[in-house]
Motif scaffolding. Structure first.
Motif, PDB file in Angstrom:
ATOM      1  N   ASP A   7       0.866  -1.185   0.009  1.00  0.00           N
ATOM      2  CA  ASP A   7       0.037  -0.031  -0.124  1.00  0.00           C
ATOM      3  C   ASP A   7       0.946   1.229   0.106  1.00  0.00           C
ATOM      4  O   ASP A   7       1.861   1.219   0.731  1.00  0.00           O
ATOM      5  CB  ASP A   7      -0.909   0.044   1.172  1.00  0.00           C
ATOM      6  CG  ASP A   7      -1.913   1.078   1.284  1.00  0.00           C
ATOM      7  OD1 ASP A   7      -2.368   1.528  -0.038  1.00  0.00           O
ATOM      8  OD2 ASP A   7      -2.338   1.539   2.348  1.00  0.00           O
ATOM      9  N   ASN A  15     -10.221  12.969  -2.380  1.00  0.00           N
ATOM     10  CA  ASN A  15      -9.921  12.387  -1.121  1.00  0.00           C
ATOM     11  C   ASN A  15      -8.644  13.244  -0.312  1.00  0.00           C
ATOM     12  O   ASN A  15      -8.016  13.839  -1.117  1.00  0.00           O
ATOM     13  CB  ASN A  15      -9.768  11.058  -1.019  1.00  0.00           C
ATOM     14  CG  ASN A  15     -11.015  10.153  -1.202  1.00  0.00           C
ATOM     15  OD1 ASN A  15     -11.735  10.154  -0.619  1.00  0.00           O
ATOM     16  ND2 ASN A  15     -11.005   9.659  -2.704  1.00  0.00           N
ATOM     17  N   ASP A  19      -7.646  10.586   4.876  1.00  0.00           N
ATOM     18  CA  ASP A  19      -8.452   9.457   4.241  1.00  0.00           C
ATOM     19  C   ASP A  19      -7.623   8.440   3.980  1.00  0.00           C
ATOM     20  O   ASP A  19      -8.028   7.163   4.170  1.00  0.00           O
ATOM     21  CB  ASP A  19      -9.282  10.170   3.015  1.00  0.00           C
ATOM     22  CG  ASP A  19     -10.488  10.980   3.182  1.00  0.00           C
ATOM     23  OD1 ASP A  19     -10.664  10.985   4.740  1.00  0.00           O
ATOM     24  OD2 ASP A  19     -10.575  11.902   2.591  1.00  0.00           O
ATOM     25  N   LYS A  22      -6.384   6.309   6.784  1.00  0.00           N
ATOM     26  CA  LYS A  22      -7.476   5.488   7.413  1.00  0.00           C
ATOM     27  C   LYS A  22      -7.864   4.307   6.316  1.00  0.00           C
ATOM     28  O   LYS A  22      -8.027   3.204   6.890  1.00  0.00           O
ATOM     29  CB  LYS A  22      -8.899   6.460   7.459  1.00  0.00           C
ATOM     30  CG  LYS A  22      -9.880   5.810   8.195  1.00  0.00           C
ATOM     31  CD  LYS A  22      -9.096   5.162   9.682  1.00  0.00           C
ATOM     32  CE  LYS A  22     -10.727   4.819  10.483  1.00  0.00           C
ATOM     33  NZ  LYS A  22     -10.296   4.279  11.692  1.00  0.00           N
ATOM     34  N   LYS A  23      -7.785   4.550   5.318  1.00  0.00           N
ATOM     35  CA  LYS A  23      -8.019   3.343   4.153  1.00  0.00           C
ATOM     36  C   LYS A  23      -7.093   2.351   4.213  1.00  0.00           C
ATOM     37  O   LYS A  23      -7.404   1.189   3.910  1.00  0.00           O
ATOM     38  CB  LYS A  23      -8.416   4.051   2.874  1.00  0.00           C
ATOM     39  CG  LYS A  23      -9.562   4.686   2.705  1.00  0.00           C
ATOM     40  CD  LYS A  23      -9.756   5.546   1.307  1.00  0.00           C
ATOM     41  CE  LYS A  23     -11.061   6.263   1.275  1.00  0.00           C
ATOM     42  NZ  LYS A  23     -11.205   7.246  -0.055  1.00  0.00           N
ATOM     43  N   GLU A  26      -8.049   0.340   7.223  1.00  0.00           N
ATOM     44  CA  GLU A  26      -9.227  -0.626   6.599  1.00  0.00           C
ATOM     45  C   GLU A  26      -8.718  -1.783   5.815  1.00  0.00           C
ATOM     46  O   GLU A  26      -9.156  -3.000   5.887  1.00  0.00           O
ATOM     47  CB  GLU A  26     -10.323   0.222   5.910  1.00  0.00           C
ATOM     48  CG  GLU A  26     -10.997   1.089   6.806  1.00  0.00           C
ATOM     49  CD  GLU A  26     -11.998   2.004   5.863  1.00  0.00           C
ATOM     50  OE1 GLU A  26     -11.814   1.857   4.694  1.00  0.00           O
ATOM     51  OE2 GLU A  26     -12.600   3.053   6.559  1.00  0.00           O
ATOM     52  N   SER A 314     -12.306   4.353  -5.584  1.00  0.00           N
ATOM     53  CA  SER A 314     -13.156   4.163  -4.413  1.00  0.00           C
ATOM     54  C   SER A 314     -12.460   3.002  -3.640  1.00  0.00           C
ATOM     55  O   SER A 314     -11.832   2.149  -4.081  1.00  0.00           O
ATOM     56  CB  SER A 314     -14.389   4.037  -4.726  1.00  0.00           C
ATOM     57  OG  SER A 314     -14.673   2.437  -5.179  1.00  0.00           O
ATOM     58  N   GLN A 315     -12.427   3.136  -2.353  1.00  0.00           N
ATOM     59  CA  GLN A 315     -12.161   2.254  -1.361  1.00  0.00           C
ATOM     60  C   GLN A 315     -12.913   1.108  -1.517  1.00  0.00           C
ATOM     61  O   GLN A 315     -12.328  -0.069  -1.250  1.00  0.00           O
ATOM     62  CB  GLN A 315     -12.300   2.824  -0.096  1.00  0.00           C
ATOM     63  CG  GLN A 315     -11.584   1.806   1.178  1.00  0.00           C
ATOM     64  CD  GLN A 315     -10.430   1.738   1.289  1.00  0.00           C
ATOM     65  OE1 GLN A 315      -9.523   1.854   0.262  1.00  0.00           O
ATOM     66  NE2 GLN A 315      -9.745   1.130   2.488  1.00  0.00           N
ATOM     67  N   GLU A 316     -14.143   1.014  -1.850  1.00  0.00           N
ATOM     68  CA  GLU A 316     -14.999  -0.085  -1.920  1.00  0.00           C
ATOM     69  C   GLU A 316     -14.477  -0.868  -2.985  1.00  0.00           C
ATOM     70  O   GLU A 316     -14.357  -2.142  -2.813  1.00  0.00           O
ATOM     71  CB  GLU A 316     -16.355   0.272  -2.277  1.00  0.00           C
ATOM     72  CG  GLU A 316     -17.297  -0.810  -2.792  1.00  0.00           C
ATOM     73  CD  GLU A 316     -18.817  -0.315  -3.168  1.00  0.00           C
ATOM     74  OE1 GLU A 316     -19.537  -1.340  -3.484  1.00  0.00           O
ATOM     75  OE2 GLU A 316     -19.069   0.633  -3.168  1.00  0.00           O
ATOM     76  N   ARG A 318     -11.504  -0.940  -4.116  1.00  0.00           N
ATOM     77  CA  ARG A 318      -9.966  -1.393  -3.899  1.00  0.00           C
ATOM     78  C   ARG A 318     -10.045  -2.661  -3.129  1.00  0.00           C
ATOM     79  O   ARG A 318      -9.482  -3.760  -3.381  1.00  0.00           O
ATOM     80  CB  ARG A 318      -9.188  -0.416  -3.246  1.00  0.00           C
ATOM     81  CG  ARG A 318      -7.885  -0.783  -3.024  1.00  0.00           C
ATOM     82  CD  ARG A 318      -6.702   0.507  -2.866  1.00  0.00           C
ATOM     83  NE  ARG A 318      -6.975   1.071  -1.277  1.00  0.00           N
ATOM     84  CZ  ARG A 318      -6.008   1.344  -0.565  1.00  0.00           C
ATOM     85  NH1 ARG A 318      -4.892   1.149  -0.986  1.00  0.00           N
ATOM     86  NH2 ARG A 318      -6.142   1.955   0.381  1.00  0.00           N
TER      87      ARG A 318
END
Length: 330
Positions: A7, A15, A19, A22-23, A26, A314-316, A318
């Motif tokens: 990462d 963003n 953010d 924080k991602k 997650e 988007s995080q979703e 990813r």
């Protein structure tokens, strides 16, 4: 196949850096739940594109948020730090999370000239002693007394901790023999420039000498991947990253666009050809197609582990990449 995560804490369009961090948390929690082997944080300076400027700090946070996932740096950029500082940071991490810390190092600057000189307080950075610096750091981590007069009159605290795994990053193959001789893991950054060959990895294996940090040769290859339920959706999610790399090669460094913005981005025929060429280091397709490609690459090159870097907007989406790959490959 063993799967891991790289990462960079990407700051996608719309963003913030907070953010992005924080991602990363997650993603680490999900990777831990899914059974990924490790997660590494990269080191980047002087950019609004990535928020991962202090990977060792983020690693401490991620280790506290996970249970089984190995956590490390991919890599900490050695030129900016003394061997003693490197040793004390990673011994501290290992004291808090014994058996789960990776000491991954790189020889690149991780930033432009302005960042490099700011980090060295205006002094000329030392770039010719990276392997010696790595050796010294490992000696100090292992509670040894180096021969070097600068470091043989002090100790690296805390002492007597569980040793982290040690890894050397490479992107051209020049470091393969060195990694083997030093008895550390070898991590090849295929997503960066491509160029991986069987000869590079065989050179590492042939020259490997066991150490307390690594008993047998371990090779990990990092890929840029975009996948989704269908190949069409993967193409849609991949285009922003393709455009980012295209602009990066032109010296235009910005944030990754949204898929909607990317779909409307004006591309010349030459741009499209360049994007297609760059697909050699960006694997795009359905989860089944990507899994097949990774298995074929493992069979061809004989590496032990695939590390996945994925930057959908988007995080979703990813997180979905890592869920889908786990489903196909575990």
């Amino acid at each position: 196949m063993k799967l891991s995560v790289l990462d960079q804490a990407p700051i996608t369009k719309g963003n913030t850096a907070a953010d992005a961090l924080k991602k990363a948390e997650e993603l680490a929690i999900l990777a831990d739940e899914l059974g990924y082997t490790r997660m590494w944080m990269a080191e980047h300076h002087g950019t609004n594109t990535f928020a991962s400027s202090a990977p060792e700090v983020t690693a401490a946070h991620l280790a506290a948020k996970t249970k089984n996932l190995r956590i490390g740096t991919g890599g900490v950029m050695m030129m900016h730090y003394s061997p003693l500082k490197l040793a004390e940071v990673f011994k501290t991490l290992s004291a808090f999370s014994p058996g789960r810390i990776d000491f991954g190092v790189g020889r690149a600057p991780g930033g432009d000239n302005h960042s490099i000189y700011a980090l060295s307080e205006g002094r000329q950075p030392m770039t010719s002693n990276m392997y010696e610096k790595f050796e010294l750091a490992m000696q100090l981590i292992n509670d040894e007394v180096p021969e070097d007069n600068l470091y043989n009159k002090t100790i690296a605290t805390p002492a007597q901790v569980v040793l982290p795994e040690a890894w050397l990053l490479g992107s051209t193959g020049n470091s393969a023999i060195q990694a083997g001789r030093m008895g550390v893991g070898y991590s090849f950054a295929e997503f960066f420039m491509g160029g991986m060959t069987r000869e590079i990895l065989d050179a590492y294996r042939k020259n490997f000498e066991p150490t307390v940090f690594m008993e047998k040769p371990e090779i990990k290859v990092t890929y840029m991947v975009t996948t989704a339920e269908t190949a069409e959706e993967a193409e849609y999610e991949a285009l922003p990253q393709d455009i980012w790399r295209l602009l990066f090669t032109k010296g235009r460094i910005g944030q990754v666009l949204s898929p909607e913005e990317a779909a409307n981005f004006q591309l010349t025929e030459m741009d499209r050809m360049t994007i297609q060429q760059n697909r050699s280091i960006h694997i795009v397709g359905s989860a089944k197609e990507v899994a097949t490609k990774l298995r074929e690459e493992q069979a061809q090159y004989g590496f032990d582990e695939a590390m996945i870097c994925s930057i959908p907007h988007s995080q979703e989406k990813r997180l979905e990449v890592y869920r889908l790959l786990a489903k196909e490959l575990f």
